[in-house]
Structures are given as structure tokens and as C-alpha cells.
Write an enzyme that holds these catalytic residues in place. Structure first.
Site: not given
Length: 238
Positions: A17, A39, A66-68, A72-74, A124
Site C-alpha cells: 500500500d 497485494k 485488488d481492483l474491487k 458494467i459487466p463488459n 473491512t
């Protein structure tokens, strides 16, 4: 996965980080062969670019990107394919985005056999009052929302979930032995949990059912990162 068969070192993911590549490279160099899994989050990826990921993979490290993802799905599918092409081992997608987004991520990962898609449940740092702020008032507890989203992720085909150490036990009961349960927010006894509202120790998280623990400043900001990493590993040893 069989928790008993996994070496302690393979469970530990060190969070890089940082806001610049130089600092990240320095920690990786100081940890050397001690750490195998890192990470990389959105801050460092934005600052350093994908070259850092390629560098870590070339060094034989595993990378949890860790892009979270919450798009949209595409667009999510495109980002997962890009992550797979970089050689990462895990990528996160927001389970709050629903089945369509998670299914798109899982489908996109099929071309990359080593890539695992994790559904992020409840961040978290969030508490029940935070959930209420965004209109999530039906669950009686944060844990209930975590379990609801974990079931949704499982149904979408995700390989596992991300949640706090405090939910590792209930999640293992719901998801069974094969799922990945990755837990940020771990700290050794006496260490500050930082921004994490639902923390736990590495040993407690794994004993409850976590497959991996994510450690951050307690290792990366230590005077001797390798020594700090060994303390975490020792905490995980039987």
C-alpha cells in the site's frame, strides 16, 4: 482447499500500500525470498502502472490485484482479462454489483487457469451504520450482509471471497472447504488494526477458516520487514 496442507508462508499476502513504485520495490527487495505473495491495490497500480505487476510475476511472486471492480459487466470482463494477461493470481470484484458483474468476471477468467476471482463482500472498514447510510438496512448485522453476498458470489461462480477475520468462521461454514477466504484487517496482538473496523489476528483468522491473511503496515513499515514477516509466519505455525 485443505487448510491443514498449506504452508504458513503461502497463506500470507503482503499489501504493498504505497503511492510510488520505489517504496514498493524496496520492501519487495528487503523481504526477498521470505514472501511469495503480494497485494497491489488501486493506489499503487495507478501510480506505478502494470509494469510493477509484470516485474513481480517475473520474479516468481504471486500477485493479488485488488481492483474491487464495480462496473458494467463488459468493462469488468475486460479488466479481468487484462489482469489475467499480466499473470496475476487473484482479482477482486464487488459482490454488491450483483450476479451479472461477478459472472462476467468469472467467465473472463476462464482463459487464465491460474486466475481466481474473489467476491468482495463488505469492506473491512465498514460497520452496520455505514451499511445503513447507503440504504442497506435489512440485515440485522454486518455478518449477515457478508454471508448474503458470499452466497451470491458462490452462485456466480467466484472462487472465493474477501471479508474480515471476524467473518471467516461463518463463511467457511457456508462456502465449504474448497473456497478461498482472504482476510484483510489482520494484525499481531498489540498492533493497531488501522482503518479496519472488524480486525483479528492471523492465527485467529486461519483457525476460523481463512485461507489467506493480508498484512500491511505491520510488515511494510517495520524497521526490519523480513523480521516482521517472520513474526506473522510464526503466529500461523501449529
Amino acid at each position: 482447499m485443505n487448510n491443514d496442507a498449506v504452508e504458513p508462508t503461502d497463506r500470507i499476502i503482503v499489501a504493498l500500500d504505497f503511492d510510488n513504485r520505489r517504496a514498493a520495490d524496496e520492501v519487495v527487495d528487503r523481504l526477498g525470498e521470505e514472501c511469495r505473495f503480494y497485494k497491489v491495490g488501486i493506489e499503487l497500480l495507478t501510480a506505478a502502472g502494470p509494469g510493477l505487476i509484470e516485474h513481480l510475476v517475473a520474479k516468481g511472486k504471486e500477485v493479488f490485484l485488488d481492483l474491487k471492480l464495480f462496473e458494467i459487466p463488459n468493462s469488468v470482463a475486460g479488466a479481468v482479462r487484462a489482469a489475467g494477461a499480466l499473470g496475476v493470481s487473484m482479482v477482486t470484484v464487488h459482490s454488491m454489483g450483483g450476479t451479472g458483474i461477478m459472472s462476467a468476471a468469472v467467465e473472463a477468467a476462464r482463459d487464465f487457469p491460474r486466475l481466481r476471482v474473489l467476491g468482495l463482500t463488505v469492506v473491512t472498514s465498514m460497520t452496520r451504520s455505514d451499511l445503513a447510510d447507503i440504504g442497506v438496512t435489512d440485515p440485522t448485522s454486518t455478518e449477515e450482509q457478508v454471508l448474503r453476498l458470499a452466497r451470491l458470489a458462490e452462485g456466480a461462480g467466484c472462487h472465493g471471497v474477501v471479508a474480515s477475520p471476524q467473518e471467516a468462521g461463518p463463511l467457511r461454514g457456508v462456502l465449504g472447504a474448497g473456497a478461498l477466504i482472504v482476510t484483510p484487517g489482520v494484525a499481531l496482538p498489540g498492533e493497531s488494526p488501522g482503518e479496519h473496523a472488524r480486525p483479528g489476528t492471523p492465527r485467529a483468522a486461519v483457525a476460523a477458516g481463512a485461507s489467506h491473511v493480508v498484512v500491511g503496515r505491520g510488515v511494510t513499515r517495520a524497521a526490519d520487514p523480513a523480521a516482521a514477516f517472520r513474526l506473522v509466519r510464526t503466529d500461523l505455525e501449529p
